[in-house]
Design a protein around this motif. Structure first.
Motif, PDB file in Angstrom:
ATOM      1  N   ILE A 139      -7.888  -4.641  -2.943  1.00 58.66           N
ATOM      2  CA  ILE A 139      -8.863  -3.704  -3.527  1.00 58.66           C
ATOM      3  C   ILE A 139      -8.472  -2.263  -3.208  1.00 58.66           C
ATOM      4  N   GLU A 140      -7.897  -2.072  -2.014  1.00 56.67           N
ATOM      5  CA  GLU A 140      -7.604  -0.683  -1.630  1.00 56.67           C
ATOM      6  C   GLU A 140      -6.548  -0.080  -2.554  1.00 56.67           C
ATOM      7  N   LEU A 199      -4.712  -7.048  -9.866  1.00 56.55           N
ATOM      8  CA  LEU A 199      -4.427  -6.641  -8.480  1.00 56.55           C
ATOM      9  C   LEU A 199      -3.277  -7.482  -7.951  1.00 56.55           C
ATOM     10  N   TYR A 200      -2.562  -6.907  -6.962  1.00 55.86           N
ATOM     11  CA  TYR A 200      -1.278  -7.532  -6.632  1.00 55.86           C
ATOM     12  C   TYR A 200      -1.437  -8.890  -5.962  1.00 55.86           C
ATOM     13  N   ALA A 241      -6.091  -0.954  -5.616  1.00 61.52           N
ATOM     14  CA  ALA A 241      -6.704  -0.781  -6.951  1.00 61.52           C
ATOM     15  C   ALA A 241      -7.591   0.462  -6.953  1.00 61.52           C
ATOM     16  N   LEU A 298       0.820  -1.221   0.000  1.00 62.77           N
ATOM     17  CA  LEU A 298       0.000   0.000   0.000  1.00 62.77           C
ATOM     18  C   LEU A 298       0.853   1.270   0.000  1.00 62.77           C
ATOM     19  N   ARG A 321     -17.994  -4.628  -5.431  1.00 63.75           N
ATOM     20  CA  ARG A 321     -17.741  -6.073  -5.475  1.00 63.75           C
ATOM     21  C   ARG A 321     -16.775  -6.510  -4.382  1.00 63.75           C
ATOM     22  N   ILE A 322     -16.648  -5.699  -3.335  1.00 63.36           N
ATOM     23  CA  ILE A 322     -15.859  -6.183  -2.190  1.00 63.36           C
ATOM     24  C   ILE A 322     -16.577  -7.404  -1.614  1.00 63.36           C
ATOM     25  N   ILE A 366     -13.091  -8.182 -12.480  1.00 60.38           N
ATOM     26  CA  ILE A 366     -12.887  -6.833 -11.941  1.00 60.38           C
ATOM     27  C   ILE A 366     -11.596  -6.770 -11.133  1.00 60.38           C
ATOM     28  N   PHE A 367     -11.132  -7.925 -10.659  1.00 60.20           N
ATOM     29  CA  PHE A 367      -9.923  -7.911  -9.805  1.00 60.20           C
ATOM     30  C   PHE A 367      -8.678  -8.205 -10.622  1.00 60.20           C
ATOM     31  N   TYR A 410     -17.648   0.913  -9.103  1.00 58.32           N
ATOM     32  CA  TYR A 410     -17.947  -0.408  -9.690  1.00 58.32           C
ATOM     33  C   TYR A 410     -17.130  -1.490  -8.977  1.00 58.32           C
ATOM     34  N   LEU A 411     -15.868  -1.134  -8.645  1.00 58.06           N
ATOM     35  CA  LEU A 411     -14.987  -2.113  -7.984  1.00 58.06           C
ATOM     36  C   LEU A 411     -15.422  -2.306  -6.533  1.00 58.06           C
ATOM     37  N   CYS A 470     -15.851 -12.661  -4.309  1.00 58.17           N
ATOM     38  CA  CYS A 470     -16.607 -11.693  -3.496  1.00 58.17           C
ATOM     39  C   CYS A 470     -17.866 -12.378  -2.993  1.00 58.17           C
ATOM     40  N   CYS A 526     -21.495 -11.702 -13.830  1.00 53.96           N
ATOM     41  CA  CYS A 526     -20.881 -11.244 -12.573  1.00 53.96           C
ATOM     42  C   CYS A 526     -21.972 -10.805 -11.623  1.00 53.96           C
TER      43      CYS A 526
END
Lengths: 322, 175, 393, 158
Positions: free
Chosen positions: C44-45, D101-102, C47, B152, C62-63, D97-98, C58-59, D24, D121
């Motif tokens: 997610i954070e 991501l790392y 992103a 982060l 979807r958490i 959507i993901f 939108y993201l 999710c 989705c």
């Protein structure tokens, strides 16, 4: 019986052929009923057959470090035990040709083999969940076997004989032991539900707690045979209760000849399905007990009830009332 | 709003935001208190006084819930933000800035046990070291994530050469 | 029997989501519990910082699949506060309506899963069958059963036609009858009571200290509901009755959720009946001024906090989403020690864990050689002493 | 003749193991919804099983997170042949959507071979059932042509 007829009796009609068919029909009846009670459609009639054949065709994995032959033979033992127990239960005529004094005890012993074999299966499969499930299966075994035996002895004492066929034919007059010993029937029903490890007693195989329980590691043929053995145990147990408490394949009034046989068989089927219906209703309406609750409930409620029933049966037998 | 000064813990009816702000300005280690809305306050916090301030808030000011601890990388420094809330909905955000290259701050886990997990999250993603935390281990990232990398942080970019854990077989395991 | 360590998860039929428990049991009694949850941490954070507001929304929606509206509304509400956008009253009412519908479908879902945990599958089938009614309404409103995407910056994208309002009111009536029926079943069905009464006990002090939120804390007697304490959107005009129970156990949490379903139904009827007129959204600027906000929302599982910082651009500078299940995990670990292995699924499901939300916490060790923070109360010490005697550590 | 019987049996009793690889959980609750009265997959003989040993089809939801990757591989290896994998939703296909991501590995096929992808989705319960039926047809086709090899050629030509 001439040897030829003997073979037919053993392998086809009330023997293996009929038992397997009736067992798979019983499983479908149970699953369809459960689904309908849960406002669902439920599986088609051939579902148990499809499951069985599919499992037979699957790859057969034995986890390493597990004795291969022992692991493969346990399901076969269970299958054999239940199949032979079924021979002594009268299906068409009130007296089964194999009947002898004491076959009640033999059947009770054979029916208590599957839970012990479940323990052996779970313990040897090395899987952690299976091991905990195995321990639960054994601790559950001690709780319900005793009341189940006592409940079965009630009718035996009333008719003064240890043969299931005598007990069944004694009820030919229509006076079933269900009316004379209702408590015994109740305890027998609950004991059978526990023996078959069905909710509310499916603690060993509690899917949401320990995945598959003792049968977590079973695959392919072994699972197919073991699953079939448990289905046959359901049908055999129900048939035993029918013979002991509901008068087996006897129809009041109709005694001799082919008519009695055919009618007796149909009556037998109806009664067994009624007992399976009771078991399914029990399964659908209740949640699962915890192992310590089951043990406490078993000893403080189930066993005393069975003893009371036994005492009443003894008094009635002494007093000469049938 | 009867307020009882005194040592022992009394759940004081929390004053509205403005009055709380007035009393906060008197607290040592807290500076430039800003009232954002009827139920939101923010203030700067000197990292050395973290434990003392939170202890006082909990005991004397009747704050009952450490809602969250957020780590924010503002490029100049890393801010550890303590969100503390009162029973009537007022939330105070205390921002403690720690240097980026050596982010150390006292842990408040024994003051408020709820902080146990929030601090571990800030540690894992931003590398803030909470002194005195009983069990400060990596929280979110998987076992073979390189130890010194904190995703982060603004300046962190995934380094293609390094392996960040993931499929044992690696690559596209087409059947 | 010697100490047995049983791994439950990350793949396990009881858990719809990956969580891994390393449970140390002696026989059937739980002695120590390690839990490792970060299996669905997706980052997610990080992103969110690379996406402008509409794409970030939108993201963020979807958490978590079950409380997607909660995350979306909370994020949008926070950004609007920073921008100073005044959302029209009708849009605020619509957000409350969809929010309460989501609470009902989430609670019904949970009721079914909890019943399934203790083998009571019939109740699982019944609750999920009735949940389809709520799903149909949500689909009629937003066009999608899950991840509705109703929110946008400055208001709402979907409106209620009169026909839809009538249908919702009618469905609310049937659901009210069903929720009363479930409340009776839960409080009278013997096997359910036996498996939930006095199980997973969490006293009020422990709940406060460990920072429990939502139904888990309300079942221990803490009357804390963000909709009442820190009202947002249209909750000033639609007062909410905070439902609490004092039994502090799994049964209490079940009853609180069951009664919250009828409370939500009442709110929906009130909101639909006097839905104000006017536009459903206002145009919002692309970029947000530099600022920060702590946006709070009462998600079905408890207090959800989004701490948002903006830096004048159209992207978020920092988003920290602290989800309710993250706050509830310590209390479940605390409520577990001393209970039976068979109780774990029930107690864990009692906080209705939403692991997709909580992909933030991992091993929270109760007591072993390294002294852990949660050890300062007697129940914990008993656990450790018990543990040390067994293992002679 | 026995061959046809086995194919019929496999078609009629596909047992499914559901594995959430960091989703999710929207796809998960939609899959669980297929078991409930409105969609009720038991009509087709589909049962949700708890252990990989009993399962024929592995239904994976979510973009495999790095921590779940090797566990997904282990679960896949424990399943007896013939086994099939259905990847659910946009996440299962490409990380959805993901993606990028790392902590995500972008798709189930990065870890295990996938046979059927379900779009959406989340996909609706009836779409999930349609995906499972497609997988059953594929299973049947494989059995008729003796294994998966023919698929490689089909992909080239199609």
């Amino acid at each position: 019986m001439e040897p030829y007829g003997f073979l037919v009796y053993l392998l086809v009609f009330p023997g293996l052929g009929f038992l397997v068919t009736f067992a798979l029909f019983g499983e479908w009846f149970d699953r369809k009923l459960t689904a309908r009670m849960q406002s669902r459609m439920g599986p088609p009639w051939f579902q148990p057959w499809a499951d069985f054949v599919k499992l037979l065709s699957k790859e057969d994995i034995t986890p390493e470090g597990v004795p291969r032959r022992l692991y493969a033979s346990v399901p076969l033992f269970a299958f054999a035990a239940v199949a032979s127990a079924f021979l002594y239960v009268p299906v068409v005529f009130p007296t089964s040709p194999f009947a002898f004094q004491g076959d009640l005890v033999l059947v009770l012993y054979l029916l208590s083999l599957p839970p012990i074999l479940t323990f052996l299966l779970g313990w040897t499969s090395g899987n952690l969940f299976a091991r905990v499930g195995a321990i639960r299966a054994v601790s559950q075994l001690f709780v319900y076997e005793v009341p189940f035996f006592i409940a079965a002895f009630g009718p035996a004492i009333a008719t003064g004989s240890w043969s299931i066929s005598d007990i069944a034919s004694a009820q030919r007059s229509g006076l079933w032991f269900l009316f004379l010993q209702p408590l015994g029937f109740g305890v027998g029903l609950i004991g059978l539900q526990a023996k078959l490890e069905r909710t509310p007693f499916d603690i060993p195989g509690a899917e949401t707690e320990i995945v598959g329980g003792p049968i977590t590691e079973l695959t392919g043929r072994k699972l197919a045979i073991f699953h079939l053995a448990m289905d046959m145990a359901l049908v055999t147990g129900a048939a035993l209760l029918v013979a002991l408490f509901l008068g087996g394949p006897t129809v009041p009034g109709v005694n001799e000849g082919l008519a009695a046989g055919a009618l007796g068989f149909l009556v037998f089927l109806a009664k067994v399905l009624f007992v399976v219906f009771l078991l399914t209703a029990l399964k659908t309406a209740l949640g699962r007990l915890r192992i310590d609750q089951l043990v406490r409930w078993g000893w403080t409620v189930l066993t005393p009830l069975a003893l009371v029933q036994l005492a009443v049966a003894l008094v009635m037998a002494a007093g000469g009332i049938p | 709003m009867a307020r009882v000064q005194g040592g022992e813990r009394v759940t004081v009816g929390p004053p509205p935001a403005e009055e709380l702000a007035v009393r906060l300005r008197g607290v040592e280690g807290v500076s430039d208190v800003v009232v954002q809305s009827s139920r939101r306050l923010s203030a700067r916090l000197n990292p050395a006084h973290v434990r003392a301030v939170l202890l006082r808030l909990r005991d004397a000011e009747g704050c009952w819930h450490l809602s969250a601890i957020s780590g924010v990388d503002t490029r100049a420094s890393i801010e550890v933000v303590y969100h503390v809330s009162w029973r009537d909905g007022v939330v105070l955000s205390l921002k403690a800035a720690v240097p980026r290259d050596e982010p150390r701050i006292d842990s408040v886990v024994d003051v408020m046990p709820a902080a146990n997990l929030y601090e571990r999250q800030a540690h894992d993603l931003l590398g803030v070291v909470f002194v005195g935390h009983p069990d400060l281990r990596r929280i979110l990232l998987n076992e073979d994530w390189p130890a010194d990398e904190y995703p982060l942080r603004k300046d962190w970019k995934p380094d293609p050469k390094k392996r960040y854990g993931g499929p044992a077989t690696g690559g596209d395991a087409r059947g | 029997m010697a100490e047995v360590e049983i791994p439950i998860g990350p793949q396990h039929p009881a858990l719809k989501e990956p969580v891994n428990f390393r449970v140390f049991v002696d026989g059937e009694r739980v002695v120590r519990l390690d839990l490792d949850v970060s299996y669905n941490h997706r980052g997610i954070e990080k992103a969110a910082e690379a996406r402008d507001f509409p794409r970030a929304l939108y993201l963020i929606e979807r958490i978590c699949g079950i409380c997607s509206h909660a995350h979306a509304t909370n994020f949008v509400k926070g950004i609007e506060t920073i921008m100073g956008v005044n959302v029209p009253r009708r849009a605020r009412y619509l957000r409350v309506i969809v929010g309460e519908l989501e609470r009902i479908h989430s609670h019904l879902l949970w009721l079914g899963v909890a019943a399934h945990e203790i083998g009571f599958n019939t109740l699982f089938m019944y609750t999920w069958r009735d949940r389809e009614i709520v799903q149909d309404i949500l689909e009629a409103i937003s066009g999608n059963r899950v991840n509705y995407g109703v929110n946008t910056l400055g208001g709402v994208r979907r409106d209620l036609t009169d026909g839809l309002r009538a249908r919702i009111l009618e469905d609310v009536r049937t659901l009210e009858a069903r929720s009363r029926y479930y409340l009776d079943v839960l409080t009278q069905e013997e096997t359910f009571l036996v498996r939930t009464r006095r199980v997973g006990f969490l006293s009020r002090e422990r709940a406060e200290a460990l920072g429990a939120v939502g139904p888990t804390s309300r079942a221990s007697g803490i009357p804390f509901d963000i909709r009442r304490v820190d009202p947002y959107e249209a909750y000033e005009e639609l007062p909410v009755e905070v439902i609490t129970a004092s039994t502090c156990d799994v049964l209490g949490r079940t009853v609180v959720r069951a009664r919250e379903i009828s409370e939500s139904l009442r709110i929906i009827r009130e909101a639909v009946e006097n839905l104000p007129g006017g536009p459903i959204s206002v145009p919002a600027p692309r970029a947000a001024p530099k600022g920060e906000v702590v946006s709070r929302y009462e998600a079905p599982r408890g207090e959800l906090i989004h701490y948002i910082r903006t830096n004048g651009t159209d992207k978020v500078d920092r988003l920290d989403a602290r989800t309710p299940t993250l706050a509830n995990w310590p209390s479940v670990v605390d409520a577990m020690v001393g209970h039976y292995l068979a109780d774990i699924p029930v107690v864990v499901s009692a906080i209705d864990p939403c692991l997709s939300c909580t992909s933030r916490i991992t091993v929270c060790d109760l007591g072993d050689r390294t002294k852990s923070v949660l050890t300062w109360d007697d129940l914990r010490d008993h656990g450790i002493r018990f543990y040390r005697e067994r293992r002679g550590v | 003749m026995f061959e046809r019987l086995v194919r019929w049996a496999r078609r009629k009793s596909p047992w499914i193991l559901h594995f959430n690889s960091g989703a999710c959980n929207a796809c998960d609750i939609e899959f669980v919804a297929t078991l409930t009265p409105r969609f009720d997959v038991e009509r087709f003989g589909i049962l949700a099983k708890g252990t990989p040993r009993h399962a024929d089809i592995l239904l994976v939801t979510g973009p495999v997170t790095r921590k779940q990757a090797d566990r997904l591989r282990r679960i896949y290896d424990q399943m007896p042949e013939p086994k099939y994998v259905v990847a659910t939703g946009a996440c299962g296909a490409t990380g959805g959507i993901f993606r990028g991501l790392y902590h995500v590995v972008d798709g189930v096929d990065k870890v295990i071979p996938v046979d059927v992808w379900i779009a959406g989705c989340p996909p609706r319960p009836d779409e999930i059932i349609d995906g499972i039926v497609t997988c059953i047809q594929l299973m049947d086709e494989d059995a008729r042509r003796g294994g998966r090899e023919w698929r490689a050629s089909r992909e080239v030509s199609a």
